[in-house]
Design an enzyme around this catalytic site. Sequence first.
Site, PDB file in Angstrom:
ATOM      1  N   LYS A  11      -2.639   6.085 -10.629  1.00  0.00           N
ATOM      2  CA  LYS A  11      -1.867   5.245  -9.714  1.00  0.00           C
ATOM      3  C   LYS A  11      -1.392   6.072  -8.522  1.00  0.00           C
ATOM      4  CE  LYS A  11       2.453   7.004 -10.812  1.00  0.00           C
ATOM      5  NZ  LYS A  11       3.141   7.948  -9.961  1.00  0.00           N
ATOM      6  N   GLY A 102       0.041   9.781 -12.511  1.00  0.00           N
ATOM      7  CA  GLY A 102       0.265   8.992 -13.728  1.00  0.00           C
ATOM      8  C   GLY A 102      -0.833   9.105 -14.768  1.00  0.00           C
ATOM      9  N   SER A 106      -1.241   6.726 -18.006  1.00  0.00           N
ATOM     10  CA  SER A 106      -2.351   5.774 -18.057  1.00  0.00           C
ATOM     11  C   SER A 106      -3.152   5.947 -19.348  1.00  0.00           C
ATOM     12  CB  SER A 106      -3.253   5.970 -16.825  1.00  0.00           C
ATOM     13  OG  SER A 106      -4.216   4.957 -16.767  1.00  0.00           O
ATOM     14  N   ASP A 138       6.507   5.383 -16.570  1.00  0.00           N
ATOM     15  CA  ASP A 138       5.355   4.805 -15.853  1.00  0.00           C
ATOM     16  C   ASP A 138       4.395   4.059 -16.778  1.00  0.00           C
ATOM     17  OD1 ASP A 138       6.284   5.937 -13.554  1.00  0.00           O
ATOM     18  OD2 ASP A 138       4.787   7.538 -13.454  1.00  0.00           O
TER      19      ASP A 138
HETATM   20  O1  C5P Z   1      10.131   8.735 -18.226  1.00  0.00           O
HETATM   21  P1  C5P Z   1       9.415  10.016 -18.084  1.00  0.00           P
HETATM   22  O2  C5P Z   1       9.227  10.739 -19.384  1.00  0.00           O
HETATM   23  O3  C5P Z   1       8.159   9.934 -17.295  1.00  0.00           O
HETATM   24  O4  C5P Z   1      10.384  10.944 -17.202  1.00  0.00           O
HETATM   25  C1  C5P Z   1      10.289  12.344 -17.154  1.00  0.00           C
HETATM   26  C2  C5P Z   1      11.627  12.898 -16.681  1.00  0.00           C
HETATM   27  O5  C5P Z   1      11.866  12.538 -15.304  1.00  0.00           O
HETATM   28  C3  C5P Z   1      12.827  12.337 -17.430  1.00  0.00           C
HETATM   29  O6  C5P Z   1      13.130  13.112 -18.549  1.00  0.00           O
HETATM   30  C4  C5P Z   1      13.931  12.416 -16.393  1.00  0.00           C
HETATM   31  O7  C5P Z   1      14.455  13.720 -16.345  1.00  0.00           O
HETATM   32  C5  C5P Z   1      13.215  12.180 -15.095  1.00  0.00           C
HETATM   33  N1  C5P Z   1      13.289  10.773 -14.635  1.00  0.00           N
HETATM   34  C6  C5P Z   1      14.455  10.330 -14.026  1.00  0.00           C
HETATM   35  N2  C5P Z   1      14.513   9.027 -13.576  1.00  0.00           N
HETATM   36  C7  C5P Z   1      13.449   8.206 -13.686  1.00  0.00           C
HETATM   37  C8  C5P Z   1      12.272   8.649 -14.304  1.00  0.00           C
HETATM   38  C9  C5P Z   1      12.216   9.948 -14.760  1.00  0.00           C
HETATM   39  O8  C5P Z   1      15.432  11.070 -13.889  1.00  0.00           O
HETATM   40  N3  C5P Z   1      13.528   6.961 -13.199  1.00  0.00           N
END
Ligand code: C5P
Length: 304
Positions: A11, A102, A106, A138
């Site tokens: 993405k 991503g 994905s 994501d």
């Molecule tokens: O959700 P994901 O595991 O992809 O996020 C990785 C890290 O990015 C999270 O642990 C967080 O520290 C940060 N993050 C955030 N706000 C978001 C998405 C991710 O602070 N909306």
Amino acid sequence: MRTLSGLAPAKINLGLRVLNRRSDGYHELRTVFQTISLADQLTIHYDPRGDGEVLLDCDVPSLATSDNLAVRAAQSLLRAGGWPGNVAIDLKKRIPVGAGLGGGSSDAAALLLALRRMLKPRPHLALLAEVAAGLGSDVPFFLQGGRAVGLGRGEEVYPLADQPRRRLVLVAPEIFVSTAEAYRSLRKSRARLTAAERQLIINGFQVNIVASEESGTLDPAKLPINDFESVVFQQFPALKEWKNRLLEAGASVAMMSGSGSAVFGVFSSLRRAQEARKVLRGVGGKVYLAETIDRSACQASWGK
Ligand code: C5P
């Protein structure tokens, strides 16, 4: 034993605004996701007689670990519904890692979609969405693909109508950006945002979405910016140069995707994109020719 093969598309984010840090530690955001043709290839085997073993074979051996998001996706779904069985995954990695494209998310969504077709009884879509949100911000978007608004921490996804295909040139320098670190770098400036400023950003985002949906174009003046550019370009000035090179090569829009490091440019025709790719090649980093892909093409990969 059942087997399915398909694609897990990357993405790009057509703009990404980061708002306040929430009480759960995540940041509230506003973005537009768009799936593109650059994709990983997966073959997934499901043997209902096993007792929950999930194995991953990947052509990038360092990614073939038990904490790979694709492995965790399979484990989480089996556990969530109490399905028995073993899963074996063969992953051909084409999407650069740590690039804001991503790829890992994905792959995880592809596992959920493939298992949905192979498990009996069939998991409900609501369960898939719940498992996806638990895996990463994501992942829920990739259950649908196409073009969509992302709200909340990114896991709240609202589909937008597909737009005509766009030609892209994608530059993925060998720079790995940690999403968590990129958010940490943004944190201070976000903490200073007043409620009124936040509201202005949200209003601007909404106005831009409506305007671009009505005109059906990617007007650079109407595209919201990517807030990560300010902090990530400071740390890696080469990325800003790539963005400028894409613009010089004729891109109507050039922007970093997600928290980086990939930078994409939008071109008005395949010929222009090919020419730009030629100019940009050999300067360092991988340069890809790609195009936007719509929701139906994404969903065709793993079936309804
Ligand atoms: O959700 P994901 O595991 O992809 O996020 C990785 C890290 O990015 C999270 O642990 C967080 O520290 C940060 N993050 C955030 N706000 C978001 C998405 C991710 O602070 N909306």
